[in-house]
Design a protein around this motif. Structure first.
Motif, PDB file in Angstrom:
ATOM      1  N   ALA A  82      -7.739   0.546   5.236  1.00  0.00           N
ATOM      2  CA  ALA A  82      -6.750   1.310   5.330  1.00  0.00           C
ATOM      3  C   ALA A  82      -5.908   1.417   6.664  1.00  0.00           C
ATOM      4  CB  ALA A  82      -7.417   2.791   5.095  1.00  0.00           C
ATOM      5  N   SER A  83      -6.570   1.483   7.582  1.00  0.00           N
ATOM      6  CA  SER A  83      -5.968   1.170   9.125  1.00  0.00           C
ATOM      7  C   SER A  83      -5.006  -0.030   8.918  1.00  0.00           C
ATOM      8  CB  SER A  83      -7.009   1.144  10.078  1.00  0.00           C
ATOM      9  OG  SER A  83      -7.790   2.298  10.135  1.00  0.00           O
ATOM     10  N   LEU A  84      -5.643  -1.072   8.608  1.00  0.00           N
ATOM     11  CA  LEU A  84      -4.434  -2.395   8.630  1.00  0.00           C
ATOM     12  C   LEU A  84      -3.481  -2.323   7.700  1.00  0.00           C
ATOM     13  CD1 LEU A  84      -7.554  -4.833   8.871  1.00  0.00           C
ATOM     14  CD2 LEU A  84      -5.746  -4.432  10.681  1.00  0.00           C
ATOM     15  N   ALA A  85      -3.718  -1.526   6.533  1.00  0.00           N
ATOM     16  CA  ALA A  85      -2.588  -1.406   5.481  1.00  0.00           C
ATOM     17  C   ALA A  85      -1.689  -0.343   6.083  1.00  0.00           C
ATOM     18  CB  ALA A  85      -3.183  -0.818   4.198  1.00  0.00           C
ATOM     19  N   LYS A  86      -2.079   0.500   6.713  1.00  0.00           N
ATOM     20  CA  LYS A  86      -1.055   1.526   7.420  1.00  0.00           C
ATOM     21  C   LYS A  86      -0.140   0.875   8.351  1.00  0.00           C
ATOM     22  CE  LYS A  86      -2.313   5.575   8.709  1.00  0.00           C
ATOM     23  NZ  LYS A  86      -3.151   6.817   9.553  1.00  0.00           N
ATOM     24  N   ARG A  87      -0.535  -0.207   8.938  1.00  0.00           N
ATOM     25  CA  ARG A  87       0.305  -1.135   9.811  1.00  0.00           C
ATOM     26  C   ARG A  87       1.209  -1.998   9.118  1.00  0.00           C
ATOM     27  NH1 ARG A  87      -3.652  -3.365  14.437  1.00  0.00           N
ATOM     28  NH2 ARG A  87      -1.783  -4.733  15.007  1.00  0.00           N
ATOM     29  N   GLY A  88       1.030  -2.075   7.566  1.00  0.00           N
ATOM     30  CA  GLY A  88       1.936  -2.677   6.975  1.00  0.00           C
ATOM     31  C   GLY A  88       1.316  -3.852   5.882  1.00  0.00           C
ATOM     32  N   GLN A 106     -10.431   6.163  -2.168  1.00  0.00           N
ATOM     33  CA  GLN A 106      -9.926   7.688  -2.111  1.00  0.00           C
ATOM     34  C   GLN A 106      -9.371   7.671  -0.746  1.00  0.00           C
ATOM     35  OE1 GLN A 106     -13.667   9.558  -2.541  1.00  0.00           O
ATOM     36  NE2 GLN A 106     -13.729   9.692  -4.754  1.00  0.00           N
ATOM     37  N   LEU A 107      -9.987   6.862   0.479  1.00  0.00           N
ATOM     38  CA  LEU A 107      -9.217   7.013   1.640  1.00  0.00           C
ATOM     39  C   LEU A 107      -7.909   6.273   1.465  1.00  0.00           C
ATOM     40  CD1 LEU A 107      -9.405   7.319   4.570  1.00  0.00           C
ATOM     41  CD2 LEU A 107     -10.403   4.967   4.772  1.00  0.00           C
ATOM     42  N   ALA A 108      -7.706   5.330   0.925  1.00  0.00           N
ATOM     43  CA  ALA A 108      -6.395   4.652   0.540  1.00  0.00           C
ATOM     44  C   ALA A 108      -5.366   5.552   0.201  1.00  0.00           C
ATOM     45  CB  ALA A 108      -6.530   3.395   0.076  1.00  0.00           C
ATOM     46  N   GLU A 109      -5.899   6.352  -0.944  1.00  0.00           N
ATOM     47  CA  GLU A 109      -4.909   7.339  -1.510  1.00  0.00           C
ATOM     48  C   GLU A 109      -4.544   8.382  -0.367  1.00  0.00           C
ATOM     49  OE1 GLU A 109      -3.315   7.588  -4.194  1.00  0.00           O
ATOM     50  OE2 GLU A 109      -4.427   6.175  -5.579  1.00  0.00           O
ATOM     51  N   ARG A 110      -5.438   8.873   0.390  1.00  0.00           N
ATOM     52  CA  ARG A 110      -5.109  10.028   1.098  1.00  0.00           C
ATOM     53  C   ARG A 110      -4.246   9.743   2.158  1.00  0.00           C
ATOM     54  NH1 ARG A 110     -10.841  10.649   0.976  1.00  0.00           N
ATOM     55  NH2 ARG A 110     -10.970   9.918   3.199  1.00  0.00           N
ATOM     56  N   GLU A 111      -4.169   8.163   2.822  1.00  0.00           N
ATOM     57  CA  GLU A 111      -3.710   7.729   3.610  1.00  0.00           C
ATOM     58  C   GLU A 111      -2.236   7.166   3.401  1.00  0.00           C
ATOM     59  OE1 GLU A 111      -3.890   7.990   6.832  1.00  0.00           O
ATOM     60  OE2 GLU A 111      -6.163   8.577   6.885  1.00  0.00           O
ATOM     61  N   ALA A 114      -2.363   3.164  -0.999  1.00  0.00           N
ATOM     62  CA  ALA A 114      -3.054   2.647  -1.969  1.00  0.00           C
ATOM     63  C   ALA A 114      -2.288   1.619  -2.635  1.00  0.00           C
ATOM     64  CB  ALA A 114      -3.221   3.584  -3.310  1.00  0.00           C
ATOM     65  N   ASP A 115      -0.928   1.492  -2.431  1.00  0.00           N
ATOM     66  CA  ASP A 115      -0.294   0.430  -3.101  1.00  0.00           C
ATOM     67  C   ASP A 115      -0.415  -1.007  -2.474  1.00  0.00           C
ATOM     68  OD1 ASP A 115       1.090   1.596  -0.844  1.00  0.00           O
ATOM     69  OD2 ASP A 115       3.107   0.766  -1.666  1.00  0.00           O
ATOM     70  N   ARG A 116      -0.992  -0.949  -1.036  1.00  0.00           N
ATOM     71  CA  ARG A 116      -1.154  -2.212  -0.184  1.00  0.00           C
ATOM     72  C   ARG A 116      -2.670  -2.559  -0.190  1.00  0.00           C
ATOM     73  NH1 ARG A 116       3.090   0.342   2.843  1.00  0.00           N
ATOM     74  NH2 ARG A 116       1.585   1.194   4.396  1.00  0.00           N
ATOM     75  N   CYS A 117      -3.504  -1.812  -1.257  1.00  0.00           N
ATOM     76  CA  CYS A 117      -4.848  -1.849  -0.984  1.00  0.00           C
ATOM     77  C   CYS A 117      -5.189  -2.478  -2.356  1.00  0.00           C
ATOM     78  CB  CYS A 117      -5.612  -0.927  -0.519  1.00  0.00           C
ATOM     79  SG  CYS A 117      -5.323  -0.261   1.175  1.00  0.00           S
TER      80      CYS A 117
END
Length: 229
Positions: A82-88, A106-111, A114-117
């Motif tokens: 999730a943290s790496l996905a938040k950076r694009g 669930q974490l990816a959805e909250r952050e 999800a579309d990048r994971c």
């Protein structure tokens, strides 16, 4: 083959252990526990936070990882994903514990990433894919692998450029304590010297570029080389 059956049984045993404790483990990151528990985590498990910061630094000097493909082998509850996905980045998390993958999704959805994971239920070594990745990470993973070489060879086939790995250090007092504790919980655990780690990586087709020690861990940055298997 008896050896194959034993290996499979151990993998299933370890997967069950991590599936059962998925929520308790994730609480190390969330801090969703009492103040004493949080204090003990910060003291005794400091290297868990240090290895996270190390990966975030080594993933790239730029905060923007757009266009970068990353695979996290043994992704657990998806904190790195999730943290790496938040950076694009586009990030694939691989783990053999379904409950861990559920927490990660669930974490990816909250952050909002999800579309990048993407999530894959696999031990890593038996994942059949033609995908390759700019960066592969395997953190908190080698502790539970008796014979790392087959998995390292599988990871080499996934890796286009860089591999980040964290290995539990052999010979420390905490290693002995941890081995006894996890054995009592039914989970085998393994430890490695730095020469062993370097030899394994080189034989799998990586060049070791950087080594750092954080607490009980060898954190190693390596590059894929053309002579890989």
């Amino acid at each position: 083959m008896p050896g194959t059956s034993t290996k499979t049984d151990e993998t299933q045993q370890i997967a069950k252990y991590w599936n059962d404790i998925a929520h308790d483990f994730d609480a190390i990151y969330t801090g969703n526990k009492g103040p004493i528990g949080r204090g003990l985590d910060r003291w005794l498990r400091r290297d868990i936070y240090q290895r996270f910061d190390w990966v975030m630094r080594e993933a790239g000097p730029s905060a923007d990882l757009s266009g970068v493909k990353i695979c996290d082998v043994g992704c657990g509850s998806g904190r790195f994903v999730a943290s790496l996905a938040k950076r694009g980045a586009q990030v694939t998390g691989v783990d053999f514990a379904p409950e861990m993958l559920k927490l990660g999704a669930q974490l990816a959805e909250r952050e909002g990433v999800a579309d990048r994971c993407k999530w894959v239920l696999s031990s890593g070594v038996d994942w059949k894919t033609d995908e390759t990745f700019d960066l592969v990470i395997a953190i908190g993973f080698w502790d539970y692998v008796a014979d790392p070489m087959p998995t390292l060879q599988a990871i080499r086939r996934l890796t286009k450029t860089t591999f980040l790995s964290a290995w539990p250090r052999a010979g420390t007092m905490r290693a002995s304590i941890r081995k006894v504790r996890l054995k009592a919980d039914g989970c085998p655990v393994y430890f490695f010297t730095l020469p062993q780690v370097e030899d394994l990586l080189q034989r799998a087709g990586f060049r070791v570029d950087k080594r750092e020690i954080y607490g009980q861990l060898h954190c190693v940055r390596s590059s894929a080389v053309a002579s890989a298997v």
